[in-house]
Scaffold this motif. Structure first.
Motif, PDB file in Angstrom:
ATOM      1  N   PHE A  74      -6.185   2.119  -6.710  1.00 10.31           N
ATOM      2  CA  PHE A  74      -5.079   3.342  -7.009  1.00 10.31           C
ATOM      3  C   PHE A  74      -5.145   3.850  -8.463  1.00 10.31           C
ATOM      4  O   PHE A  74      -4.793   3.061  -9.246  1.00 10.31           O
TER       5      PHE A  74
ATOM      6  N   LEU B 214      -7.463   7.927  -5.498  1.00  8.29           N
ATOM      7  CA  LEU B 214      -7.699   6.678  -4.578  1.00  8.29           C
ATOM      8  C   LEU B 214      -9.061   6.712  -4.279  1.00  8.29           C
ATOM      9  O   LEU B 214      -9.704   7.653  -3.536  1.00  8.29           O
TER      10      LEU B 214
ATOM     11  N   LEU C 204       0.713  -1.147  -0.042  1.00 13.04           N
ATOM     12  CA  LEU C 204      -0.137   0.057   0.083  1.00 13.04           C
ATOM     13  C   LEU C 204       0.786   1.180  -0.036  1.00 13.04           C
ATOM     14  O   LEU C 204       0.485   2.346  -0.770  1.00 13.04           O
TER      15      LEU C 204
ATOM     16  N   CYS D  39      -1.818   4.532   3.097  1.00 14.72           N
ATOM     17  CA  CYS D  39      -2.279   5.275   1.978  1.00 14.72           C
ATOM     18  C   CYS D  39      -2.723   6.777   2.051  1.00 14.72           C
ATOM     19  O   CYS D  39      -2.804   7.547   1.040  1.00 14.72           O
TER      20      CYS D  39
ATOM     21  N   ALA E  90       0.802   3.811  -3.028  1.00 13.09           N
ATOM     22  CA  ALA E  90       0.582   5.430  -2.614  1.00 13.09           C
ATOM     23  C   ALA E  90       1.484   6.346  -2.980  1.00 13.09           C
ATOM     24  O   ALA E  90       1.045   7.447  -3.515  1.00 13.09           O
TER      25      ALA E  90
ATOM     26  N   CYS F 249       0.781   6.892  -6.680  1.00 11.28           N
ATOM     27  CA  CYS F 249      -0.557   7.388  -7.101  1.00 11.28           C
ATOM     28  C   CYS F 249      -0.546   8.987  -7.111  1.00 11.28           C
ATOM     29  O   CYS F 249       0.008   9.692  -6.417  1.00 11.28           O
TER      30      CYS F 249
END
Length: 359
Positions: free
Chosen positions: A236, A165, A154, A185, A158, A161
């Motif tokens: 994501f 999200l 994660l 995240c 993240a 990303c």
């Protein structure tokens, strides 16, 4: 600052086994006890300078060597840091933050090793597939197990990303574990990434859950609630999804990393449909608004009409049995029903005709 969490942090000695000293006390337990004692002392006093180590030893009844050795271990555990002032005072660090400093690099390394293994596997599969079309390359969906692996996944996802999200966040007995995973995240909010979260209605009622939601909303997240949230999952940038579960024995969290574009598209479409019908949650909102209360009671009644027990209804809606029974009692009063089944039928009829509850 909370110091109770220190008792859950175990110092791992440099030797391989555990030593038991002449008085029968485990050497590692003794070291942990010294760490707790010295750390609590420094928390109470706010800071300690090297010139004050002797005073710590006297007040705690320890030798100077024990105090210095213990302080060095606390520094290694990131539970103490220098404050930058002249004299190099040591100040205590919150245990949760210290644990993050220590564990995050380990989690990241675990996930990177997993990524490398997947890349090697996919490369081998692609080579085999080029020679034999019957060979199907794998890797579009794979399974991870344990908090460290999942947090590493994660956090890595993240970090890259950039746009969006989305989170389906149900409510279960393992709320604390899921929250620990999802915290990895939340850093995307600092970069202005769009974050949408769907939670169950019951998250509006508890003080702790409202506080968590308020922090996320203040950070820029949009949260809506519905009666029943399906399987916990995160997507994501509409390209990578993680669907959470538990191991067969129920002891470890698991996750399926999904990169198949059709499956990810399905999850996004399901999320968008749920989002359209969900009730927005404001940061300063407390309790259930009328619309939310009606939706929650309707869901309870429909589950009752299916013959489900109070325990089963509570489990479906992610609430305690006691809270569920309180809602059921209020529902029966508002409908004037004499039985659970009758209440369910009445609600189903009014839902079909568009009539509000309690009329």
């Amino acid at each position: 600052m909370s110091t109770d969490a220190l008792s859950r942090i175990s110092w791992t000695p440099s030797f391989g086994g555990r030593l038991v000293e002449d008085d029968g006390i485990d050497a590692q337990d003794r070291v942990n006890a010294q760490c707790i004692e010295v750390y609590h002392y420094i928390v109470r006093h706010g800071a300690i300078a090297p010139s004050g180590f002797d005073r710590v030893a006297v007040e705690l009844g320890r030798t100077g060597h024990e105090v210095v050795s213990t302080i060095m271990q606390l520094v290694e555990l990131r539970l103490l840091r220098t404050d930058g002032a002249v004299g190099g005072r040591l100040v205590p660090v919150d245990p949760q933050y210290a644990a993050t400093l220590l564990v995050s690099p380990i989690e990241r390394a675990i996930y990177q090793q997993r990524e490398l293994a997947d890349q090697l596997r996919e490369r081998i599969d692609s080579i085999a597939g080029a020679r034999d079309s019957a060979v199907v390359p794998g890797g579009s969906i794979d399974r991870l197990e344990g908090v460290a692996e999942l947090r590493g996944l994660l956090k890595q996802a993240a970090d890259v990303c950039r746009d969006e999200l989305v989170v389906l966040r149900p409510s279960h007995d393992d709320d604390e574990v899921l929250d620990r995973l999802l915290e990895a995240c939340h850093g995307v909010l600092d970069r202005g990434v769009s974050v949408r979260i769907i939670s169950p209605h019951r998250s509006r009622a508890g003080f702790a859950s409202r506080a968590k939601s308020r922090r996320l909303i203040d950070g820029g997240a949009a949260i809506r609630t519905i009666s029943q949230v399906p399987q916990a999952s995160v997507v994501f940038d509409r390209s990578l999804a993680v669907v959470f579960g538990t191991s067969a024995d129920g002891l470890l969290p698991t996750g399926h990393r999904v990169r198949d574009e059709n499956v990810v598209r399905y999850l996004i479409e399901m999320f968008d449909q749920l989002w359209e019908g969900a009730a927005p949650l404001a940061a300063d909102e407390t309790g259930y608004a009328d619309e939310v209360a009606d939706d929650l009671q309707r869901s309870i009644a429909l589950l009752m009409a299916q013959g489900l027990t109070d325990e089963a209804v509570a489990r479906r809606l992610g609430m305690s049995v006691r809270t569920c029974r309180r809602h059921i009692a209020a529902l029966l009063r508002s409908l004037g029903s004499v039985s659970r089944f009758q209440a369910g039928v009445q609600v189903a009829t009014r839902f079909a005709t568009g009539s509000p509850l309690g009329t």
